[in-house]
Design a protein around this motif. Structure first.
Motif, PDB file in Angstrom:
ATOM      1  N   LEU A  42     -92.206 -24.286   3.934  1.00 46.49           N
ATOM      2  CA  LEU A  42     -91.448 -24.663   5.129  1.00 46.49           C
ATOM      3  C   LEU A  42     -90.175 -23.820   5.275  1.00 46.49           C
ATOM      4  O   LEU A  42     -89.803 -23.420   6.382  1.00 46.49           O
ATOM      5  N   ILE A  43     -89.527 -23.547   4.151  1.00 46.22           N
ATOM      6  CA  ILE A  43     -88.306 -22.732   4.179  1.00 46.22           C
ATOM      7  C   ILE A  43     -88.630 -21.305   4.625  1.00 46.22           C
ATOM      8  O   ILE A  43     -87.913 -20.713   5.434  1.00 46.22           O
ATOM      9  N   GLU A  44     -89.718 -20.779   4.097  1.00 47.75           N
ATOM     10  CA  GLU A  44     -90.129 -19.416   4.484  1.00 47.75           C
ATOM     11  C   GLU A  44     -90.431 -19.347   5.983  1.00 47.75           C
ATOM     12  O   GLU A  44     -90.088 -18.378   6.660  1.00 47.75           O
ATOM     13  N   SER A  45     -91.054 -20.399   6.501  1.00 50.22           N
ATOM     14  CA  SER A  45     -91.381 -20.456   7.925  1.00 50.22           C
ATOM     15  C   SER A  45     -90.110 -20.539   8.778  1.00 50.22           C
ATOM     16  O   SER A  45     -89.984 -19.845   9.797  1.00 50.22           O
ATOM     17  N   LEU A  46     -89.168 -21.370   8.351  1.00 49.56           N
ATOM     18  CA  LEU A  46     -87.906 -21.510   9.080  1.00 49.56           C
ATOM     19  C   LEU A  46     -87.127 -20.200   9.074  1.00 49.56           C
ATOM     20  O   LEU A  46     -86.603 -19.760  10.113  1.00 49.56           O
ATOM     21  N   CYS A  47     -87.064 -19.568   7.905  1.00 50.61           N
ATOM     22  CA  CYS A  47     -86.328 -18.295   7.786  1.00 50.61           C
ATOM     23  C   CYS A  47     -86.920 -17.231   8.708  1.00 50.61           C
ATOM     24  O   CYS A  47     -86.200 -16.484   9.367  1.00 50.61           O
ATOM     25  N   GLU A  48     -88.255 -17.194   8.753  1.00 52.30           N
ATOM     26  CA  GLU A  48     -88.933 -16.214   9.600  1.00 52.30           C
ATOM     27  C   GLU A  48     -88.550 -16.405  11.070  1.00 52.30           C
ATOM     28  O   GLU A  48     -88.270 -15.442  11.786  1.00 52.30           O
ATOM     29  N   LYS A  49     -88.495 -17.665  11.509  1.00 50.48           N
ATOM     30  CA  LYS A  49     -88.159 -17.959  12.905  1.00 50.48           C
ATOM     31  C   LYS A  49     -86.692 -17.633  13.196  1.00 50.48           C
ATOM     32  O   LYS A  49     -86.352 -17.118  14.269  1.00 50.48           O
ATOM     33  N   LEU A  50     -85.806 -17.936  12.258  1.00 51.73           N
ATOM     34  CA  LEU A  50     -84.377 -17.657  12.463  1.00 51.73           C
ATOM     35  C   LEU A  50     -84.099 -16.159  12.511  1.00 51.73           C
ATOM     36  O   LEU A  50     -83.244 -15.705  13.260  1.00 51.73           O
ATOM     37  N   VAL A  51     -84.838 -15.393  11.717  1.00 49.27           N
ATOM     38  CA  VAL A  51     -84.650 -13.940  11.715  1.00 49.27           C
ATOM     39  C   VAL A  51     -85.226 -13.319  12.977  1.00 49.27           C
ATOM     40  O   VAL A  51     -84.649 -12.398  13.555  1.00 49.27           O
ATOM     41  N   LYS A  52     -86.378 -13.854  13.430  1.00 47.52           N
ATOM     42  CA  LYS A  52     -87.061 -13.262  14.585  1.00 47.52           C
ATOM     43  C   LYS A  52     -86.480 -13.676  15.930  1.00 47.52           C
ATOM     44  O   LYS A  52     -86.926 -13.184  16.970  1.00 47.52           O
ATOM     45  N   SER A  53     -85.498 -14.572  15.942  1.00 48.36           N
ATOM     46  CA  SER A  53     -84.863 -14.934  17.203  1.00 48.36           C
ATOM     47  C   SER A  53     -84.307 -13.682  17.852  1.00 48.36           C
ATOM     48  O   SER A  53     -83.905 -12.737  17.174  1.00 48.36           O
ATOM     49  N   ARG A  54     -84.279 -13.681  19.175  1.00 51.36           N
ATOM     50  CA  ARG A  54     -83.825 -12.483  19.882  1.00 51.36           C
ATOM     51  C   ARG A  54     -82.424 -12.078  19.437  1.00 51.36           C
ATOM     52  O   ARG A  54     -81.559 -12.931  19.233  1.00 51.36           O
ATOM     53  N   GLU A  55     -82.217 -10.767  19.321  1.00 52.98           N
ATOM     54  CA  GLU A  55     -80.932 -10.239  18.877  1.00 52.98           C
ATOM     55  C   GLU A  55     -79.823 -10.738  19.804  1.00 52.98           C
ATOM     56  O   GLU A  55     -79.928 -10.677  21.026  1.00 52.98           O
ATOM     57  N   GLY A  56     -78.756 -11.241  19.212  1.00 54.49           N
ATOM     58  CA  GLY A  56     -77.637 -11.739  20.007  1.00 54.49           C
ATOM     59  C   GLY A  56     -77.783 -13.208  20.368  1.00 54.49           C
ATOM     60  O   GLY A  56     -76.886 -13.807  20.946  1.00 54.49           O
ATOM     61  N   GLU A  57     -78.940 -13.815  20.036  1.00 55.73           N
ATOM     62  CA  GLU A  57     -79.173 -15.222  20.371  1.00 55.73           C
ATOM     63  C   GLU A  57     -78.579 -16.126  19.294  1.00 55.73           C
ATOM     64  O   GLU A  57     -79.179 -16.386  18.269  1.00 55.73           O
ATOM     65  N   ARG A  58     -77.356 -16.553  19.538  1.00 58.52           N
ATOM     66  CA  ARG A  58     -76.633 -17.482  18.669  1.00 58.52           C
ATOM     67  C   ARG A  58     -76.683 -17.099  17.185  1.00 58.52           C
ATOM     68  O   ARG A  58     -77.085 -17.891  16.323  1.00 58.52           O
ATOM     69  N   PRO A  59     -76.265 -15.887  16.858  1.00 56.82           N
ATOM     70  CA  PRO A  59     -76.322 -15.442  15.454  1.00 56.82           C
ATOM     71  C   PRO A  59     -75.428 -16.262  14.530  1.00 56.82           C
ATOM     72  O   PRO A  59     -75.773 -16.484  13.368  1.00 56.82           O
ATOM     73  N   SER A  60     -74.282 -16.741  15.044  1.00 61.24           N
ATOM     74  CA  SER A  60     -73.366 -17.508  14.184  1.00 61.24           C
ATOM     75  C   SER A  60     -74.010 -18.822  13.741  1.00 61.24           C
ATOM     76  O   SER A  60     -73.851 -19.253  12.592  1.00 61.24           O
ATOM     77  N   LEU A  61     -74.765 -19.464  14.660  1.00 60.77           N
ATOM     78  CA  LEU A  61     -75.449 -20.708  14.299  1.00 60.77           C
ATOM     79  C   LEU A  61     -76.552 -20.425  13.287  1.00 60.77           C
ATOM     80  O   LEU A  61     -76.711 -21.139  12.294  1.00 60.77           O
ATOM     81  N   ARG A  62     -77.320 -19.344  13.520  1.00 59.13           N
ATOM     82  CA  ARG A  62     -78.397 -18.986  12.590  1.00 59.13           C
ATOM     83  C   ARG A  62     -77.839 -18.673  11.201  1.00 59.13           C
ATOM     84  O   ARG A  62     -78.398 -19.069  10.185  1.00 59.13           O
TER      85      ARG A  62
END
Length: 335
Positions: A42-62
């Motif tokens: 589950l952690i690996e899946s979450l990390c993958e989604k947080l990294v693949k979010s569009r560049e500039g899309e709420r990086p501080s929250l990620r």
């Protein structure tokens, strides 16, 4: 009406942000209390989604979410490797690597704690290196790259060709890096022996300016293909040649400097001033005698001969201290 709509829009966005952050933090909290087997996937899946979010899309929250996850886990949990790599990737996209722990000693400890295999170890070090380069931390990046190259063995050194190439070029290009002999001892760099890049590195390690000029004349296109600037190379080789001369001679005439460093008469004094600023050479100019008087110069290479010189100097110093001590003991009774 437009003003009210704008205010309402801002309020909704703010509420959504708080809501998203709250939900994500809840997810992180749940992940931290799961059994290890379920947690990892589950952690690996979450990390993958947080990294693949569009560049500039709420990086501080990620970054915050990944940081909370990373610091909330057991220090020796192997899956922290995935979280840390993700944290670096997100931080790099928003120029925030300064907020991520990248100290080499700490990274070494994590590599041991997480029991990383060779491939993951190399991936982690390469990722840290690229992040440090991206945020202009060239000295720290160079240390990480040397660590990476030093981790290869005779069996897999050939696989490090790209890393070795990148390490050498960056070291040659860095205006503040003058001592390069340690690179020649690295197995992946030794694997490049016989190639032009290795020949060029050897020139910067121990040869004189004239050798570089000759190499450049025969391999101009190669130098250009590396992205190296010939004028900067000349300036660095001038200093390196001068360092070698200053180790060998305590007094160097202006004429000798003009000849060896290919300088005009009116360039010598300015060159010496710039050389002293690097703190690689300590000397003063005697304008009347048209010479440079050397007090100290850093060795370009440090091998068996230099160790012997250091041993002799320390032995002499120890002997002088013993003489002073004996003299003081002799004078003591009459005092």
């Amino acid at each position: 009406g437009i003003y009210r709509y704008a205010c309402l829009h801002d309020v909704i966005v703010s509420l959504l942000s708080v809501e998203v952050e709250s939900v994500m933090n809840s997810i992180v909290s749940l992940l931290l209390i799961l059994e290890t087997e379920k947690q990892e996937t589950l952690i690996e899946s979450l990390c993958e989604k947080l990294v693949k979010s569009r560049e500039g899309e709420r990086p501080s929250l990620r970054m915050q979410l990944l940081s909370n996850l990373f610091h909330g886990m057991d220090e020796t949990a192997p899956v922290r490797y995935t979280v840390y790599c993700s944290l670096i990737k997100v931080a790099t996209t928003c120029n925030a690597i300064a907020f991520i722990p990248t100290d080499l000693d700490q990274v070494r400890k994590w590599i041991t704690d997480w029991n990383l295999n060779t491939e993951k170890k190399h991936t982690l070090l390469r990722l840290v290196y690229e992040a440090l380069v991206e945020c202009k931390k060239s000295e720290a990046a160079a240390k990480v790259m040397v660590e990476l190259l030093g981790s290869y063995t005779e069996d897999n050194a050939s696989q490090a060709r790209v890393d070795a190439h990148r390490c050498i070029v960056r070291a040659l290009k860095d205006p503040n890096t003058f001592l390069l002999d340690h690179l020649l001892a690295l197995k992946p760099v030794r694997f490049l022996e016989g190639e032009l890049l290795h020949d060029l590195l050897t020139i910067f390690v121990s040869a004189k300016l004239a050798a570089y000029v000759k190499f450049y004349q025969s391999n101009k296109d190669f130098i250009d293909s590396l992205g190296l600037n010939h004028e900067q190379n000349m300036a660095k080789m001038c200093l390196l040649t001068f360092m070698g001369m200053a180790v060998e001679f305590k007094e160097i005439s202006f004429d000798t400097m003009q000849q060896e460093l290919q300088l005009e008469e009116d360039q010598v004094e300015a060159f010496v001033i710039d050389a002293v600023r690097t703190k690689m050479v300590y000397c003063k100019i005697d304008q009347t005698q048209r010479k440079v008087i050397v007090s100290h110069s850093t060795h370009r290479t440090f091998g068996k001969q230099q160790w012997q010189q250091l041993y002799d100097s320390l032995s002499s110093w120890k002997g002088n201290l013993a003489t002073v001590k004996t003299s003081l003991q002799t004078l003591s009774p009459s005092a």
